[in-house]
Design a protein around this motif. Structure first.
Motif, short mmCIF file in Angstrom:
data_model
loop_
_atom_site.label_atom_id
_atom_site.label_comp_id
_atom_site.label_asym_id
_atom_site.label_seq_id
_atom_site.Cartn_x
_atom_site.Cartn_y
_atom_site.Cartn_z
N GLY A 1 0.75 -1.18 0.10
CA GLY A 1 0.00 0.30 0.06
C GLY A 1 0.88 1.28 -0.08
O GLY A 1 1.87 1.26 0.74
N ARG A 2 0.41 2.23 -0.63
CA ARG A 2 1.11 3.54 -0.87
C ARG A 2 2.80 3.25 -1.12
O ARG A 2 3.65 3.80 -0.66
N GLY A 3 2.71 2.21 -2.12
CA GLY A 3 4.33 1.78 -2.43
C GLY A 3 5.06 1.11 -1.56
O GLY A 3 6.20 0.78 -1.96
N LEU A 4 4.67 0.79 -0.36
CA LEU A 4 5.49 0.14 0.60
C LEU A 4 4.89 -1.38 0.65
O LEU A 4 3.62 -1.66 0.98
N ARG A 5 5.84 -2.28 0.87
CA ARG A 5 5.42 -3.81 1.23
C ARG A 5 5.44 -3.97 2.53
O ARG A 5 6.67 -3.64 3.24
N ASP A 6 4.45 -4.20 3.39
CA ASP A 6 4.43 -4.44 4.86
C ASP A 6 4.04 -5.82 5.17
O ASP A 6 3.14 -6.48 4.42
N ARG A 7 5.00 -6.38 6.20
CA ARG A 7 4.29 -7.62 6.55
C ARG A 7 2.92 -7.70 7.42
O ARG A 7 2.69 -6.67 8.18
N THR A 8 2.13 -8.46 7.25
CA THR A 8 0.94 -8.52 8.12
C THR A 8 0.78 -9.54 9.28
O THR A 8 1.80 -10.40 9.11
N ALA A 9 -0.06 -9.43 9.94
CA ALA A 9 -0.12 -9.90 11.09
C ALA A 9 -1.65 -10.90 10.93
O ALA A 9 -2.51 -10.35 10.68
N ALA A 10 -1.63 -12.23 11.42
CA ALA A 10 -2.96 -12.97 11.14
C ALA A 10 -4.08 -12.35 12.06
O ALA A 10 -3.69 -11.76 13.03
N SER A 11 -5.20 -12.47 11.70
CA SER A 11 -6.28 -11.96 12.56
C SER A 11 -6.32 -12.78 13.69
O SER A 11 -5.96 -14.09 13.61
N ARG A 12 -6.53 -12.09 14.79
CA ARG A 12 -6.70 -12.83 15.96
C ARG A 12 -7.91 -13.93 15.99
O ARG A 12 -7.96 -14.67 16.82
N PHE A 13 -8.98 -13.54 15.21
CA PHE A 13 -9.95 -14.46 14.92
C PHE A 13 -9.51 -15.98 14.58
O PHE A 13 -10.16 -16.73 14.81
N LEU A 14 -8.56 -16.04 13.53
CA LEU A 14 -8.21 -17.27 13.40
C LEU A 14 -7.56 -18.08 14.63
O LEU A 14 -8.03 -19.14 14.73
N ALA A 15 -6.92 -17.63 15.47
CA ALA A 15 -6.63 -18.12 16.46
C ALA A 15 -7.66 -18.65 17.62
O ALA A 15 -7.41 -19.60 18.26
N GLU A 16 -8.73 -18.19 17.36
CA GLU A 16 -9.98 -18.43 18.13
C GLU A 16 -10.81 -19.36 17.89
O GLU A 16 -11.73 -20.15 18.26
N MET A 17 -10.31 -20.01 16.29
CA MET A 17 -11.21 -21.10 15.82
C MET A 17 -10.53 -22.47 16.31
O MET A 17 -9.36 -22.49 16.36
N PRO A 18 -11.42 -23.47 16.40
CA PRO A 18 -10.78 -24.86 16.83
C PRO A 18 -9.90 -25.38 15.94
O PRO A 18 -10.17 -25.57 14.57
N ALA A 19 -8.54 -25.56 16.27
CA ALA A 19 -7.44 -26.21 15.40
C ALA A 19 -7.93 -27.40 14.57
O ALA A 19 -7.48 -27.58 13.39
N GLU A 20 -8.73 -28.31 15.43
CA GLU A 20 -8.84 -29.51 14.69
C GLU A 20 -10.03 -29.46 13.61
O GLU A 20 -10.08 -30.23 12.69
N LEU A 21 -10.53 -28.31 13.41
CA LEU A 21 -11.37 -28.01 12.30
C LEU A 21 -10.74 -27.42 11.15
O LEU A 21 -11.50 -26.84 9.87
N ILE A 22 -9.56 -26.92 11.31
CA ILE A 22 -8.74 -25.97 10.32
C ILE A 22 -7.64 -27.05 9.82
O ILE A 22 -7.05 -27.63 10.17
N GLU A 23 -7.82 -26.78 8.29
CA GLU A 23 -6.63 -27.31 7.48
C GLU A 23 -5.87 -26.06 6.82
O GLU A 23 -6.49 -25.40 6.12
N VAL A 24 -4.48 -26.05 7.26
CA VAL A 24 -3.89 -25.01 6.84
C VAL A 24 -3.03 -25.25 5.72
O VAL A 24 -2.18 -26.30 5.42
N LEU A 25 -3.31 -24.57 4.50
CA LEU A 25 -2.64 -24.63 3.29
C LEU A 25 -1.40 -23.38 3.27
O LEU A 25 -2.15 -22.38 3.21
N ASP A 26 -0.37 -23.54 2.80
CA ASP A 26 0.71 -22.57 2.81
C ASP A 26 1.05 -22.39 1.24
O ASP A 26 1.85 -23.16 0.86
N TYR A 27 0.83 -21.32 0.63
CA TYR A 27 0.89 -21.34 -0.70
C TYR A 27 1.94 -20.01 -0.95
O TYR A 27 2.44 -19.67 -2.15
N SER A 28 2.74 -19.72 0.11
CA SER A 28 3.68 -18.46 -0.07
C SER A 28 4.91 -18.96 -0.43
O SER A 28 5.73 -18.17 -0.98
N GLY A 29 5.34 -20.15 -0.72
CA GLY A 29 6.55 -20.56 -1.24
C GLY A 29 7.66 -20.56 -0.52
O GLY A 29 8.87 -20.48 -0.84
#
Length: 92
Positions: A64-92
Motif C-alpha cells: 500500500g502506498r508503494g510500501l510492502r508491509d508484513r501483516t499479522a494474522a487476524s486474532r479471530f483465526l487463533a480463536e477457531m478450533p484447530a481440529e477443524l482447520i486445514e492450513v495450506l501455505d502457498y507462500s513458497g
C-alpha cells in the motif's frame, strides 16, 4: 459482497479474504477496543453463511502506498478450533 450484506443469506461456498489485523478486525479497533466484539460478530456472520465449504485466507504481505508491509494474522483465526482447520501455505 460485504459481511454486512451477507446477513441472512447462505451460500454453498464462502471465501473470506483478508483475515489480517487491520482488515478483520478493522484497524479502528486499535483506537476503539469496544468495537472488537462487533468485528468478531461480523466474522461469525461470514463463517455461518457457508453451507458446505468455508475458505479463510490471509496474506503474509500487503502493498500500500508503494510500501510492502508484513501483516499479522487476524486474532479471530487463533480463536477457531484447530481440529477443524486445514492450513495450506502457498507462500513458497
Amino acid at each position: 459482497m460485504s459481511l454486512h450484506a451477507a446477513k441472512g443469506l447462505e451460500f454453498p461456498v464462502v471465501a473470506m479474504i483478508g483475515l489480517e489485523e487491520g482488515a478483520l478486525p478493522h484497524a479502528r479497533v486499535r483506537e476503539h477496543p469496544e468495537q472488537l466484539d462487533e468485528e468478531r460478530r461480523l466474522c461469525f456472520v461470514g463463517i455461518t453463511r457457508a453451507q458446505e465449504r468455508l475458505v479463510l485466507s490471509r496474506a503474509q504481505y500487503r502493498q500500500g502506498r508503494g510500501l510492502r508491509d508484513r501483516t499479522a494474522a487476524s486474532r479471530f483465526l487463533a480463536e477457531m478450533p484447530a481440529e477443524l482447520i486445514e492450513v495450506l501455505d502457498y507462500s513458497g
